[in-house]
Design a protein around this motif. Structure first.
Motif, PDB file in Angstrom:
ATOM      1  N   GLU A   1       2.549   1.699  -3.440  1.00 36.39           N
ATOM      2  CA  GLU A   1       1.600   2.350  -4.319  1.00 36.39           C
ATOM      3  C   GLU A   1       1.331   3.674  -4.163  1.00 36.39           C
ATOM      4  OE1 GLU A   1      -1.828  -0.513  -3.991  1.00 36.39           O
ATOM      5  OE2 GLU A   1      -0.490  -2.188  -4.843  1.00 36.39           O
ATOM      6  N   GLU A   2       1.020   4.079  -2.841  1.00 35.47           N
ATOM      7  CA  GLU A   2       0.734   5.393  -2.645  1.00 35.47           C
ATOM      8  C   GLU A   2       1.883   6.572  -3.013  1.00 35.47           C
ATOM      9  OE1 GLU A   2      -2.087   6.838  -1.137  1.00 35.47           O
ATOM     10  OE2 GLU A   2      -2.974   4.994  -1.388  1.00 35.47           O
TER      11      GLU A   2
ATOM     12  N   VAL B   1      -5.752   5.409   4.648  1.00 33.89           N
ATOM     13  CA  VAL B   1      -4.153   6.110   4.683  1.00 33.89           C
ATOM     14  C   VAL B   1      -4.671   7.562   4.986  1.00 33.89           C
ATOM     15  CG1 VAL B   1      -2.674   6.861   2.745  1.00 33.89           C
ATOM     16  CG2 VAL B   1      -3.672   4.474   2.618  1.00 33.89           C
TER      17      VAL B   1
ATOM     18  N   PRO C   1       2.424   9.279   2.845  1.00 39.70           N
ATOM     19  CA  PRO C   1       1.215   8.433   3.183  1.00 39.70           C
ATOM     20  C   PRO C   1       1.481   7.607   4.417  1.00 39.70           C
ATOM     21  CG  PRO C   1       2.340   7.675   1.270  1.00 39.70           C
ATOM     22  CD  PRO C   1       3.090   9.035   1.792  1.00 39.70           C
TER      23      PRO C   1
ATOM     24  N   ILE D   1      -9.422   2.415   2.853  1.00 40.13           N
ATOM     25  CA  ILE D   1      -8.885   1.594   1.902  1.00 40.13           C
ATOM     26  C   ILE D   1      -9.403  -0.021   1.813  1.00 40.13           C
ATOM     27  CG2 ILE D   1      -6.691   2.747   1.542  1.00 40.13           C
ATOM     28  CD1 ILE D   1      -5.373   0.686   3.256  1.00 40.13           C
TER      29      ILE D   1
ATOM     30  N   ILE E   1       0.649  -1.229   0.124  1.00 43.62           N
ATOM     31  CA  ILE E   1       0.013  -0.105  -0.120  1.00 43.62           C
ATOM     32  C   ILE E   1       1.004   1.349   0.112  1.00 43.62           C
ATOM     33  CG2 ILE E   1      -1.786   1.325   1.259  1.00 43.62           C
ATOM     34  CD1 ILE E   1      -2.682  -1.501   2.278  1.00 43.62           C
TER      35      ILE E   1
END
Length: 148
Positions: free
Chosen positions: A11-12, A83, A93, A66, A8
């Motif tokens: 990706e953020e 997030v 993040p 999320i 996560i």
């Protein structure tokens, strides 16, 4: 399938890097960076269902939800994940996972975990976010402002 904190966060960070054209590179570097993780246990004087709604509302005001995390054993535990932006301009993040557990008629227990990637300059975004959200969950804050 549940995504890990590292997935996560990568990706953020890639989404932020995509604005400048470096998304794939930022994602790769993000996977290699260390994490700042902070965990806090607290008691919320609300029945289980209300406590879950309260935790969801606080995380929703502070950031965004999320993908769902599988609940624990039976109906006495639920996990909420979101997030939250931290640091300058809220650009760092932080993945926040809150596990709410039924403890009886006098309230619920909340295990709060906040994790953020750390670069060369330690900002302790996970720690600062966990402390700020714990204060909001305990009713010691007025708003869901982000920062850190």
């Amino acid at each position: 399938m549940e995504r890990s904190e590292d997935q996560i966060l990568a990706e953020e960070l890639a989404a932020l890097g995509a604005v400048s054209g470096g998304g794939p590179l930022v994602r790769a570097v993000g996977r290699l960076m260390g994490k700042n993780v902070h965990e806090i246990d607290l008691h919320v004087p609300l029945p289980f269902g209300e406590a879950v709604k309260h935790v969801s509302a606080v995380l929703g005001r502070a950031g965004r939800g999320i993908d769902a995390v599988p609940a624990g054993s039976g109906g006495g535990e639920e996990t909420v994940r979101g997030v939250v932006g931290a640091g300058a301009g809220g650009l760092n993040p932080v993945v926040v996972t809150a596990r709410v557990r039924r403890t009886g008629v006098d309230g619920s227990a909340v295990h709060l975990r906040a994790a953020a990637k750390e670069g060369l300059i330690r900002q302790r975004a996970g720690e600062k976010t966990a402390v700020r959200l714990a204060a909001l969950l305990a009713g010691k804050g007025e708003s869901g402002e982000t920062g850190g």
